[in-house]
Motif scaffolding. Structure first.
Motif, PDB file in Angstrom:
ATOM      1  N   GLU A 158      65.211  27.932  24.850  1.00  0.00           N
ATOM      2  CA  GLU A 158      64.458  27.633  23.629  1.00  0.00           C
ATOM      3  C   GLU A 158      65.182  26.574  22.799  1.00  0.00           C
ATOM      4  O   GLU A 158      64.552  25.689  22.208  1.00  0.00           O
ATOM      5  CB  GLU A 158      64.279  28.907  22.808  1.00  0.00           C
ATOM      6  N   PHE A 159      66.510  26.664  22.754  1.00  0.00           N
ATOM      7  CA  PHE A 159      67.306  25.672  22.034  1.00  0.00           C
ATOM      8  C   PHE A 159      67.055  24.272  22.588  1.00  0.00           C
ATOM      9  O   PHE A 159      66.799  23.321  21.836  1.00  0.00           O
ATOM     10  CB  PHE A 159      68.787  26.041  22.143  1.00  0.00           C
ATOM     11  N   GLU A 160      67.097  24.127  23.900  1.00  0.00           N
ATOM     12  CA  GLU A 160      66.899  22.816  24.514  1.00  0.00           C
ATOM     13  C   GLU A 160      65.459  22.330  24.339  1.00  0.00           C
ATOM     14  O   GLU A 160      65.217  21.126  24.238  1.00  0.00           O
ATOM     15  CB  GLU A 160      67.298  22.868  25.986  1.00  0.00           C
ATOM     16  N   GLU A 161      64.507  23.257  24.277  1.00  0.00           N
ATOM     17  CA  GLU A 161      63.117  22.867  23.999  1.00  0.00           C
ATOM     18  C   GLU A 161      62.999  22.247  22.611  1.00  0.00           C
ATOM     19  O   GLU A 161      62.282  21.253  22.414  1.00  0.00           O
ATOM     20  CB  GLU A 161      62.199  24.088  24.112  1.00  0.00           C
ATOM     21  N   LYS A 162      63.709  22.823  21.639  1.00  0.00           N
ATOM     22  CA  LYS A 162      63.686  22.277  20.278  1.00  0.00           C
ATOM     23  C   LYS A 162      64.311  20.882  20.249  1.00  0.00           C
ATOM     24  O   LYS A 162      63.832  19.982  19.548  1.00  0.00           O
ATOM     25  CB  LYS A 162      64.430  23.212  19.323  1.00  0.00           C
ATOM     26  N   VAL A 163      65.392  20.700  21.007  1.00  0.00           N
ATOM     27  CA  VAL A 163      66.044  19.394  21.080  1.00  0.00           C
ATOM     28  C   VAL A 163      65.094  18.366  21.689  1.00  0.00           C
ATOM     29  O   VAL A 163      64.927  17.255  21.169  1.00  0.00           O
ATOM     30  CB  VAL A 163      67.346  19.477  21.908  1.00  0.00           C
ATOM     31  N   LEU A 164      64.457  18.734  22.799  1.00  0.00           N
ATOM     32  CA  LEU A 164      63.527  17.823  23.475  1.00  0.00           C
ATOM     33  C   LEU A 164      62.375  17.438  22.554  1.00  0.00           C
ATOM     34  O   LEU A 164      62.008  16.254  22.455  1.00  0.00           O
ATOM     35  CB  LEU A 164      62.991  18.479  24.747  1.00  0.00           C
ATOM     36  N   LEU A 165      61.803  18.417  21.861  1.00  0.00           N
ATOM     37  CA  LEU A 165      60.672  18.149  20.972  1.00  0.00           C
ATOM     38  C   LEU A 165      61.074  17.180  19.862  1.00  0.00           C
ATOM     39  O   LEU A 165      60.330  16.240  19.543  1.00  0.00           O
ATOM     40  CB  LEU A 165      60.158  19.454  20.368  1.00  0.00           C
ATOM     41  N   PHE A 166      62.265  17.379  19.284  1.00  0.00           N
ATOM     42  CA  PHE A 166      62.706  16.475  18.221  1.00  0.00           C
ATOM     43  C   PHE A 166      62.864  15.053  18.765  1.00  0.00           C
ATOM     44  O   PHE A 166      62.418  14.080  18.131  1.00  0.00           O
ATOM     45  CB  PHE A 166      64.021  16.950  17.611  1.00  0.00           C
ATOM     46  N   CYS A 167      63.509  14.918  19.920  1.00  0.00           N
ATOM     47  CA  CYS A 167      63.731  13.581  20.497  1.00  0.00           C
ATOM     48  C   CYS A 167      62.406  12.896  20.830  1.00  0.00           C
ATOM     49  O   CYS A 167      62.255  11.681  20.637  1.00  0.00           O
ATOM     50  CB  CYS A 167      64.609  13.682  21.739  1.00  0.00           C
ATOM     51  N   GLN A 168      61.434  13.663  21.325  1.00  0.00           N
ATOM     52  CA  GLN A 168      60.124  13.088  21.621  1.00  0.00           C
ATOM     53  C   GLN A 168      59.427  12.639  20.337  1.00  0.00           C
ATOM     54  O   GLN A 168      58.846  11.546  20.287  1.00  0.00           O
ATOM     55  CB  GLN A 168      59.265  14.111  22.368  1.00  0.00           C
ATOM     56  N   ASP A 169      59.498  13.471  19.299  1.00  0.00           N
ATOM     57  CA  ASP A 169      58.905  13.093  18.011  1.00  0.00           C
ATOM     58  C   ASP A 169      59.543  11.817  17.477  1.00  0.00           C
ATOM     59  O   ASP A 169      58.856  10.929  16.952  1.00  0.00           O
ATOM     60  CB  ASP A 169      59.092  14.224  16.991  1.00  0.00           C
ATOM     61  N   TRP A 170      60.860  11.720  17.618  1.00  0.00           N
ATOM     62  CA  TRP A 170      61.556  10.544  17.100  1.00  0.00           C
ATOM     63  C   TRP A 170      61.144   9.281  17.856  1.00  0.00           C
ATOM     64  O   TRP A 170      60.842   8.252  17.241  1.00  0.00           O
ATOM     65  CB  TRP A 170      63.064  10.747  17.193  1.00  0.00           C
ATOM     66  N   ARG A 171      61.116   9.370  19.169  1.00  0.00           N
ATOM     67  CA  ARG A 171      60.765   8.182  19.958  1.00  0.00           C
ATOM     68  C   ARG A 171      59.281   7.844  19.871  1.00  0.00           C
ATOM     69  O   ARG A 171      58.879   6.727  20.186  1.00  0.00           O
ATOM     70  CB  ARG A 171      61.206   8.380  21.411  1.00  0.00           C
ATOM     71  N   ASN A 172      58.478   8.803  19.409  1.00  0.00           N
ATOM     72  CA  ASN A 172      57.061   8.527  19.146  1.00  0.00           C
ATOM     73  C   ASN A 172      56.841   8.036  17.717  1.00  0.00           C
ATOM     74  O   ASN A 172      55.707   7.978  17.241  1.00  0.00           O
ATOM     75  CB  ASN A 172      56.216   9.779  19.412  1.00  0.00           C
ATOM     76  N   ASN A 173      57.954   7.721  17.044  1.00  0.00           N
ATOM     77  CA  ASN A 173      57.920   7.096  15.718  1.00  0.00           C
ATOM     78  C   ASN A 173      57.375   8.018  14.625  1.00  0.00           C
ATOM     79  O   ASN A 173      56.751   7.561  13.664  1.00  0.00           O
ATOM     80  CB  ASN A 173      57.102   5.798  15.750  1.00  0.00           C
ATOM     81  N   LYS A 174      57.616   9.307  14.757  1.00  0.00           N
ATOM     82  CA  LYS A 174      57.219  10.235  13.702  1.00  0.00           C
ATOM     83  C   LYS A 174      57.911   9.841  12.404  1.00  0.00           C
ATOM     84  O   LYS A 174      59.100   9.527  12.392  1.00  0.00           O
ATOM     85  CB  LYS A 174      57.595  11.670  14.092  1.00  0.00           C
TER      86      LYS A 174
END
Length: 351
Positions: free
Chosen positions: A17-33
C-alpha cells in the motif's frame, strides 16, 4: 525494499500500500497535477486538510536541491508516507533533480532493510523516532550514509542525548530541520554533525520575524512570500538565525504563572541522560492551580521523584516544578510519527 530509477518513478510495480501511494503521487506529478491536499501533522490538535500548489512545492524542492547540491543520478531514501508533506517533498526533490528512489516501508523494523546491498544514500528524511531507532541498532551508519549530502530529521525536536550521539558518531551531514505543512516542508536547519550548531539557520530567501506573542512569523518562496504565523515561541538571533524556546499553545497557566513545558522537558532530559525514558510535561485541570504541572511517563519506569525535584529546584522557580508524575502504558503517535499529546491524555482520561 525497492530501488527505482528516475525513469521508472511513475511506472513501477508496487508491492505494498505504501508503494501504491508513492506511485500514485509520482503519476500525478508527471501528469502535471497543480494542487495537492495534505493534512497537518495533528501533534497539537485534529489534523486539518491544506491545499498546496505545485509551484510552492517546486520552490521548496529547489531550495533544498540548491542547498545540498543534489544531482541527477543521486539516490533518495524514502521511508515516510507521501500523503504527508515530508514524504511528498522527498518525491518532489527526486522528480525535479532526476534522482533514483530507495523505498523502504515505514514500519518499526525498517532498519532490517539496511543490508550490504543497500545502494549509497545521498538524501534521506526521517522523523526523530526513526532516527533514534537507527542509532540504537548498532548499525555502522557511516557505511550507508558515507556519501550523503544531507540526512534530514524533522517533525519534532530531538533530545539532547540523541543530538550528542549523532554528533559523536556520524561522519556525514545530519540536519535537524524546522518547517511544517504550511511552509511546504523545512525552511531552516540546525547542523547536528560535523559543523555542530546550537541554532536554526534559515534557507536563502526565507524571512523571519516575531508577532506580539513572540511567535515566529515566516515568509519564503514556498509560501509565495505570504507570512505564516506559527505557534512556536522563538528567540531571534539575527535575520537568518533563531532558536525555538517553546510552543504558545502548550504554555501552562498555573496559579497565575505562565510555564513553558519545553524548558522543563529539556532539563528533565538531561537528568534522565543515559536512561531510556519517554516523557512529556503537561498541565492538568486543578481547582487550586487552575492548571497543575504534571510529568507524564510511559511504561513502568521507577522515578526517583524526590531526587528529580531536587535537581530541578536548582534550575527553576519552585512554583514551576511538576507537582506529580503519572505513569501511562503507551503514548499515542500521529500517522506522521509525532507524539500526540492530546490523544495520549484523552486515552488515559486525563484532562
Amino acid at each position: 525494499m525497492q530501488v527505482i530509477s528516475f525513469q521508472n518513478l511513475d511506472n513501477f510495480i508496487p508491492q505494498s500500500e505504501f508503494e501504491e501511494k508513492v506511485l500514485l503521487f509520482c503519476q500525478d506529478w508527471r501528469n502535471n497535477k497543480q494542487d495537492f491536499e495534505f493534512f497537518t501533522s495533528g501533534s497539537t490538535g485534529t489534523p486539518k486538510p491544506l491545499k498546496i500548489q505545485r509551484e510552492q512545492m517546486i520552490n521548496s524542492a529547489q531550495q533544498t536541491i540548491d542547498w545540498l547540491g543534489l544531482e541527477k543520478g543521486n539516490n533518495a531514501f524514502l521511508g515516510l508516507y507521501p500523503n504527508y508533506i515530508a514524504g511528498a517533498m522527498v518525491l518532489v526533490r527526486a522528480l525535479i533533480a532526476q534522482m533514483n528512489l530507495i523505498l523502504v516501508e515505514p514500519q518499526e523494523n525498517f532498519f532490517s532493510e539496511f543490508t550490504a546491498d543497500l545502494p549509497p544514500i545521498h538524501l534521506a528524511s526521517f522523523v526523530p523516532n526513526q532516527w533514534k531507532t537507527l542509532l540504537m541498532c548498532n548499525l555502522e551508519l557511516n557505511n550507508y550514509f558515507g556519501q550523503a549530502k544531507g540526512i534530514l530529521l524533522g517533525g519534532s525536536d530531538l533530545d539532547e542525548e540523541t543530538k550528542a550521539i549523532t554528533s559523536s558518531q556520524c561522519r556525514f551531514p545530519v540536519y535537524l530541520t524546522y518547517g511544517m505543512t504550511e511552509t511546504v516542508s523545512h525552511i531552516a536547519f540546525q547542523s547536528l554533525s560535523m559543523n555542530l550548531t546550537n541554532y536554526l539557520q534559515t534557507l536563502p530567501n526565507v524571512h523571519i520575524s516575531k508577532d506580539s506573542n513572540d511567535c515566529l512569523v515566516v515568509s519564503s518562496p514556498s509560501t509565495f512570500g505570504e507570512k505564516v504565523v506559527t505557534q512556536d515561541l522563538v528567540e531571534i538571533i539575527s535575520d537568518s538565525t533563531f532558536r525555538i524556546i517553546g510552543r504558545n499553545n502548550r504554555i501552562i497557566n498555573s496559579a497565575g504563572l505562565k510555564i513553558n513545558p519545553i524548558e522543563l522537558e529539556k532539563e528533565i532530559g538531561f537528568y534522565f541522560k543515559g536512561i531510556n525514558v519517554s516523557f512529556f510535561i503537561t498541565g492538568l485541570l486543578d481547582e487550586f492551580y487552575g492548571q497543575k504541572v504534571v510529568l507524564i511517563v510511559k511504561g513502568n519506569e521507577f522515578i526517583y521523584w524526590n531526587d528529580l525535584i531536587q535537581y530541578l529546584k536548582g534550575k527553576f522557580d519552585k512554583n514551576c516544578l511538576p507537582k506529580e508524575y503519572i505513569l501511562v502504558k503507551k503514548f499515542e503517535i500521529t500517522t506522521s510519527g509525532k507524539l500526540d499529546i492530546l490523544s495520549t491524555l484523552r486515552a488515559n482520561n486525563l484532562n
